[in-house]
Design a protein around this motif. Structure first.
Motif, PDB file in Angstrom:
ATOM      1  N   ALA A 134      -7.337  -5.630 -25.553  1.00  8.20           N
ATOM      2  CA  ALA A 134      -5.915  -5.727 -24.900  1.00  8.20           C
ATOM      3  C   ALA A 134      -5.831  -3.801 -24.574  1.00  8.20           C
ATOM      4  N   PRO A 135      -4.992  -3.809 -23.475  1.00  7.77           N
ATOM      5  CA  PRO A 135      -4.901  -2.438 -23.003  1.00  7.77           C
ATOM      6  C   PRO A 135      -4.420  -1.386 -24.057  1.00  7.77           C
ATOM      7  N   TRP A 158       3.295  -0.179 -23.205  1.00  5.63           N
ATOM      8  CA  TRP A 158       2.000  -0.510 -22.347  1.00  5.63           C
ATOM      9  C   TRP A 158       3.190  -0.033 -20.696  1.00  5.63           C
ATOM     10  N   ASP A 159       3.163   0.955 -20.753  1.00  7.62           N
ATOM     11  CA  ASP A 159       4.568   1.172 -19.596  1.00  7.62           C
ATOM     12  C   ASP A 159       4.205   0.515 -18.173  1.00  7.62           C
ATOM     13  N   ASP A 160       2.774   0.700 -17.714  1.00  6.87           N
ATOM     14  CA  ASP A 160       2.539   0.400 -16.443  1.00  6.87           C
ATOM     15  C   ASP A 160       2.712  -0.758 -15.969  1.00  6.87           C
ATOM     16  N   ILE A 161       3.081  -2.030 -17.877  1.00  9.37           N
ATOM     17  CA  ILE A 161       3.280  -3.197 -16.814  1.00  9.37           C
ATOM     18  C   ILE A 161       4.780  -4.017 -17.605  1.00  9.37           C
ATOM     19  N   MET A 198       9.871  -7.065 -23.142  1.00  7.05           N
ATOM     20  CA  MET A 198       8.800  -7.846 -21.660  1.00  7.05           C
ATOM     21  C   MET A 198       9.672  -7.159 -20.191  1.00  7.05           C
ATOM     22  N   THR A 199       9.372  -6.181 -19.881  1.00 12.26           N
ATOM     23  CA  THR A 199      10.397  -6.657 -18.781  1.00 12.26           C
ATOM     24  C   THR A 199       8.956  -6.040 -17.554  1.00 12.26           C
ATOM     25  N   GLY A 200       9.592  -5.824 -16.100  1.00 14.44           N
ATOM     26  CA  GLY A 200       9.120  -5.955 -15.366  1.00 14.44           C
ATOM     27  C   GLY A 200       7.892  -6.446 -14.798  1.00 14.44           C
ATOM     28  N   ALA A 201       6.416  -6.524 -14.123  1.00 11.25           N
ATOM     29  CA  ALA A 201       5.197  -7.327 -14.352  1.00 11.25           C
ATOM     30  C   ALA A 201       5.049  -7.730 -15.688  1.00 11.25           C
TER      31      ALA A 201
END
Ligand SMILES: O=C(O)CCC(=O)C(=O)O
Ligand SMILES: [Fe+2]
Length: 307
Positions: free
Chosen positions: A9-10, A24-27, A227-230
Motif C-alpha cells: 500500500a502507499p 493518503w492525501d494524494d488519493i 474516502m474522498t476524491g480519487a
C-alpha cells in the motif's frame, strides 16, 4: 485467468496533531484509529443482533446481513429511497459530531455483518446519488480493504447490458473457484452493474494489460475510513472473501472473524444529483449522459456497484 497482484500500500502520513489519524492525501483516503470506544462497539454489536439474532443468521453464514437507517439504500437504483426512512439509532447519531466532514453529514447508513470469510466484490459506490464523502466504520474485527485504480475494463463492464455482466461474473466466479483452495467461493465479483442500457457503439475493448496494481490497507476494529476524491470516485474498493489474512510483517495467517461495518453516505437531492468527477469511465452520471446522447432509453446504467 486473472491473477490479482497485491502491491504494498502507499505509505500514509501520520497527522501531526493526532497519531491516530493516517492520511493518503494524494488519493483522498483517511483512516482514524479508535474512532469509537470498546463500549460503543459492544453496544453496536448488541443492537445489531437485537434486530438480527446471530442464532437466526447462523444458517446462512456466507451472506452479508444489512440493516438500513436514515434513507434506505435502494439496491435497484443503487441510490437512496425517498420513501423509506428509518430513524437513526443513538449509537450512530452520538458519533456524528466527531466525523471529520460536518457539512454535509451522512443521512444514509447501512450497517452490515460479514460472517467470517465473507467479503464484498470490487466496486465504486454510485457517484450521482451520493455526496463525495463516503465513510466506513469497522467494528467487531479487523479486515483488509483492497483498492485498485479503475481502468478501461471497468469502464467497459459498466457499459455492458446486465446479462453480459452477470455472465462475466459467473465466469470469474468459476475461475476463482478453480484457482483457489483456501478461499470460499466469492460472491458475484464485478466492478460494475448496469440496468439493461443499450450498448453504445464505442466500447473500449477488453484490455488484458489494463490491470492497475491492487493494494490493501488494514481496517482495524473501531476505525473510521473516509474516502474522498480519487479514492471515492476513481478507485474500486473490495474485501476479498478469505478464510485467513496475512497481517503485518510476520507473514502469519490470521483467521478472519465476523466483522461489522457502517457505511455512511449523504444523499444528493435536486440540483446536486449528478457528477462531474475526473473518472468518467466509472461515473454512472456520465454513462447515463452517453446513453441519452446515443438516443437510448433514459436511465442508463445504474452504478458502479455490486448488487
Ligand atoms: O464494509 C465496508 O467497510 C465497506 C462496504 C461498502 O463498500 C459498501 O457498502 O459500499
Ligand atoms: Fe462501497
Amino acid at each position: 485467468m486473472t491473477i490479482l497482484h497485491s502491491t504494498p500500500a502507499p505509505t500514509p502520513t501520520v497527522d501531526p496533531s493526532n497519531p491516530n489519524i493516517l492520511r493518503w492525501d494524494d488519493i483522498g483516503l483517511m483512516l482514524i484509529h479508535d474512532f469509537i470506544t470498546q463500549n460503543d462497539e459492544a453496544t453496536m454489536i448488541e443492537a445489531f443482533h437485537a434486530q438480527d439474532p446471530l442464532t437466526e443468521i447462523q444458517g446462512n453464514l456466507r451472506k452479508r446481513i444489512s440493516q438500513h437507517f436514515g434513507y434506505h439504500f435502494d439496491y435497484t437504483t443503487f441510490g437512496a429511497s425517498d420513501t423509506r426512512f428509518t430513524p437513526v439509532p443513538d449509537y450512530i447519531t452520538n458519533f456524528l459530531p466527531h466525523l471529520p466532514i460536518q457539512n454535509p453529514l451522512p443521512d444514509q447508513f447501512t450497517v452490515q455483518y460479514y460472517p467470517p470469510g465473507s467479503g464484498i466484490p470490487p466496486h465504486v459506490d454510485t457517484h450521482s446519488m451520493f455526496g463525495e464523502a463516503l465513510y466506513s466504520l469497522s467494528f467487531g474485527s479487523a479486515v483488509p480493504m483492497q483498492f485498485r485504480m479503475s481502468g478501461a475494463n471497468d469502464a467497459r463492464k459498466m457499459r455492458l447490458p446486465k446479462r453480459s455482466v452477470q455472465q462475466q461474473q459467473k465466469q470469474q466466479q468459476q475461475q476463482q473457484q478453480q484457482n483457489t483452495t483456501t478461499n470460499p467461493p466469492s460472491p458475484p465479483s464485478a466492478t460494475t452493474t448496469s440496468q439493461e442500457p443499450p450498448q453504445p457503439q464505442t466500447l473500449p475493448p477488453s484490455d488484458p494489460s489494463d490491470h492497475h496494481p491492487t493494494w490493501e490497507i488494514l481496517l482495524p476494529a473501531r476505525s473510521l475510513l473516509l474516502m474522498t476524491g480519487a479514492a471515492r470516485y476513481g478507485y474500486t474498493h473490495a474485501i476479498r472473501p478469505r478464510k485467513t489474512d496475512v497481517i503485518g510483517d510476520s507473514g502469519e495467517a490470521v483467521p478472519r472473524q465476523g466483522r461489522y461495518s457502517i457505511t455512511m453516505r449523504s444523499v444528493r437531492r435536486g440540483d446536486e444529483i449528478g457528477c462531474d468527477c475526473a473518472f468518467p469511465g466509472v461515473c454512472d452520471a456520465r454513462v447515463r449522459e452517453e446513453m441519452e446522447r446515443g438516443g437510448g432509453e433514459s436511465g442508463g446504467a445504474a452504478a458502479a456497484r455490486q448488487p
